[in-house]
Design an enzyme around this catalytic site. Sequence first.
Site, short mmCIF file in Angstrom:
data_model
loop_
_atom_site.label_atom_id
_atom_site.label_comp_id
_atom_site.label_asym_id
_atom_site.label_seq_id
_atom_site.Cartn_x
_atom_site.Cartn_y
_atom_site.Cartn_z
N CYS A 1 157.37 -16.65 73.77
CA CYS A 1 157.90 -15.79 74.80
C CYS A 1 156.72 -15.24 75.61
CB CYS A 1 158.65 -14.68 74.11
SG CYS A 1 159.87 -13.99 75.16
N GLU A 2 156.11 -16.12 76.39
CA GLU A 2 154.87 -15.78 77.08
C GLU A 2 154.61 -16.86 78.12
OE1 GLU A 2 152.22 -13.65 75.26
OE2 GLU A 2 150.57 -14.21 76.58
N TYR B 1 140.91 -20.87 77.41
CA TYR B 1 139.79 -21.44 78.18
C TYR B 1 140.23 -22.38 79.30
CZ TYR B 1 138.02 -20.78 73.34
OH TYR B 1 137.74 -20.32 72.08
N GLY C 1 127.19 -28.11 69.45
CA GLY C 1 127.53 -28.06 70.87
C GLY C 1 127.74 -29.35 71.61
N GLU D 1 124.26 -28.38 64.17
CA GLU D 1 125.52 -27.87 63.60
C GLU D 1 126.73 -28.35 64.38
OE1 GLU D 1 123.78 -23.61 62.02
OE2 GLU D 1 124.53 -23.75 64.07
N TYR E 1 139.14 -26.73 66.68
CA TYR E 1 139.56 -25.44 67.23
C TYR E 1 141.03 -25.37 67.61
CZ TYR E 1 134.47 -24.98 67.51
OH TYR E 1 133.13 -24.95 67.22
N ARG F 1 132.83 -29.51 66.84
CA ARG F 1 133.76 -30.27 67.69
C ARG F 1 133.53 -31.78 67.62
NH1 ARG F 1 135.77 -27.72 72.20
NH2 ARG F 1 134.00 -26.30 72.09
N1 LLP Z 1 126.82 -23.35 65.36
C1 LLP Z 1 127.05 -22.12 65.84
C2 LLP Z 1 126.14 -21.04 65.49
C3 LLP Z 1 128.15 -21.89 66.67
O1 LLP Z 1 128.35 -20.67 67.14
C4 LLP Z 1 129.03 -22.95 66.97
C5 LLP Z 1 130.20 -22.74 67.79
C6 LLP Z 1 128.76 -24.22 66.43
C7 LLP Z 1 127.64 -24.38 65.64
C8 LLP Z 1 129.64 -25.42 66.66
O2 LLP Z 1 129.71 -25.78 67.99
P1 LLP Z 1 130.45 -27.15 68.42
O3 LLP Z 1 129.61 -28.29 67.94
O4 LLP Z 1 131.80 -27.14 67.79
O5 LLP Z 1 130.53 -27.06 69.89
N2 LLP Z 1 136.62 -21.82 70.08
C9 LLP Z 1 135.85 -22.50 71.11
C10 LLP Z 1 134.50 -22.93 70.61
C11 LLP Z 1 133.66 -21.79 70.15
C12 LLP Z 1 132.41 -22.28 69.53
C13 LLP Z 1 131.65 -21.17 68.93
N3 LLP Z 1 130.52 -21.59 68.22
C14 LLP Z 1 136.64 -23.69 71.62
O6 LLP Z 1 137.79 -23.85 71.20
O7 LLP Z 1 136.17 -24.43 72.46
#
Ligand code: LLP
Length: 431
Positions: free
Chosen positions: A361-362, A334, A248, A290, A390, A293
Site C-alpha cells: 500500500c505505497e 536507489y 564494489g 570484499e 541486496y 554483489r
Molecule cells: N566491503 C565493505 C566495507 C562494504 O561497505 C561493502 C558494501 C562491500 C564490501 C561490498 O560491496 P559490493 O561488492 O557488494 O558492491 N545496499 C546497496 C549496496 C550497499 C553496499 C554497502 N557496502 C545496494 O543494494 O546496492
Amino acid sequence: MLHDNLSINEAGHLTLGGVDTVKMAEKYGTPLYLLDEDRVRENCRTYLTAMKEYFGGGSGPLLASKALSFKGIYRIAKEEGMRTDLVSLGEMFTAHAAGFPLDRAYFHGNNKTDRDIETAMEYGVGTFAVDNREELYAIEEIAARRGIRQNILLRLSPGIDPHTQEKISTGKVDSKFGTAIETGQAEELTKEALSLPHVSLLGFHCHVGSQIFEETPFTDAADIMLAFMACMRDKYGFTASVLNLGGGFGVRYTESDPVIDYRANIRLVAEHVKARCAEYDFPMPEVLMEPGRSIVADAGVTLYTVGSVKTITGYKSYVSVDGGMPDNPRYALYASRYTVELASNMHAPRDFVATVAGRCCESGDLIGEDMTMARPSRGDILAVLVTGAYNFSMASNYNRIPRAPLVLLSEGTDRIGVAGESYEDLYRLDV
Ligand code: LLP
C-alpha cells in the site's frame, strides 16, 4: 541473455542454471528467490584464482555477506575457501551456525557496540576493521580485559568519489565510514593503534563504493593507501602487511550495463599495486578485496505471479505482481534498474512497456518503471533477473507480508535454502 546461466528451454520457459523457473514457481509458489549455487561458486573461484595469481601471497577475496546472508552462503563460502566480511552479530551468528570458521572473518561496521566487540572476540572473529578512535579504545579495553591481542585493520577513507550512486558511495572524505587520510586523522589513529598493547595492527582497509565498472577507483584508492602506508613506514617504522581494497565491482543488471571481466580488472589493479610498491620500495602486502554483489547478484532470479495488467488510457501501463518492495526494495531506494522476462513464455515478442508494481500500500512500491517485456496476463510468471545481491538481505515485512523462500539450484537440482515465512512467523514475537 544477460548472463550465460540464463536460457530458454523447449517449453519456452526461462531457465536458471538449467532449471525450469516456471516449474520452480509451481513447486514453491511465488514470490520466490532462486539462487544458482553453481554460479556463486564459479564467481568465488574467479576471485580466488585471479587474486592468488595476480597479487600472490596470501591475497584473496572476502565474501561481503551483507549482499546475501543465510547459512547456505557461508557453507558455500567455507567450501570454496573464501574468507568473509561481517557487519553485525546477526551475520556472525549465521556464519557460526553454518560452521564457518570465524578466524577467517573480518568484522566491519561503523558503530560496533561493546556487546558486538565482546561477542565477536568470544567467538574468535579473526580481524576487526576499526572504524574510528572510540572504537579502537573500546577494542583495546575489551581485549585487555580478556587477556588477548586482537588483530585489527584501520578503516580509512581515501577520499575517492567512484561516480556511482551517491547512497552506495562510501569512500569519500565526508562519508560516515572510516577515518580520513586527508585531514591527518588517519595518521593520528595509526599512531595510537601502534601504541596500544592489546591490538595488533596488520594494515589498512578502504572501500570506495559499489557498482563500479572499471579498475580506476580501485587503483586511485590503492595509490592513496600505499602512499599513506609508505609514509607510516617512513615516519613510524610501521610496515603494514595487509591492504584491504574493499568491494564494489559492478554487475550487469540490464543490457545497457557494460559486461565486466573481473579477472582482467583484478589483473590491472594488481599490476598497479605492484608497480607502486616497487616505487616506494614497499614489500607487497597481502591484498584483500570484499566482493559482495559480483559474487551473488547474477546467481539470483526472483519469480512473481502476475495479478493484473492495467493500462491507464493515454498514460501508462502497470503490471502488478505478488511481491515488490518487501522482497526487493532497491528501486524504491536507489532507482536501480532491472531486467524482467515473461518466464512462462519466453518466445512472446517483447513489445510491451510497463511499470512493474508490487502489492504494498505505497505508490513507490515498484520493481521498475518503463520496463520492456512481453505482454503478460494474470497468472503468468514474471522473472526479475540478477536479484541475488541486496534483495533477500534487504527484505522486510512491510505490510505484514511474509518473506519469500529462497531455493538453491545446483546441477539441475533444487532445494530450499531458506524456508518462506508463515503468517504465524509474522506475529510470533508479538506479545
Ligand atoms: N566491503 C565493505 C566495507 C562494504 O561497505 C561493502 C558494501 C562491500 C564490501 C561490498 O560491496 P559490493 O561488492 O557488494 O558492491 N545496499 C546497496 C549496496 C550497499 C553496499 C554497502 N557496502 C545496494 O543494494 O546496492
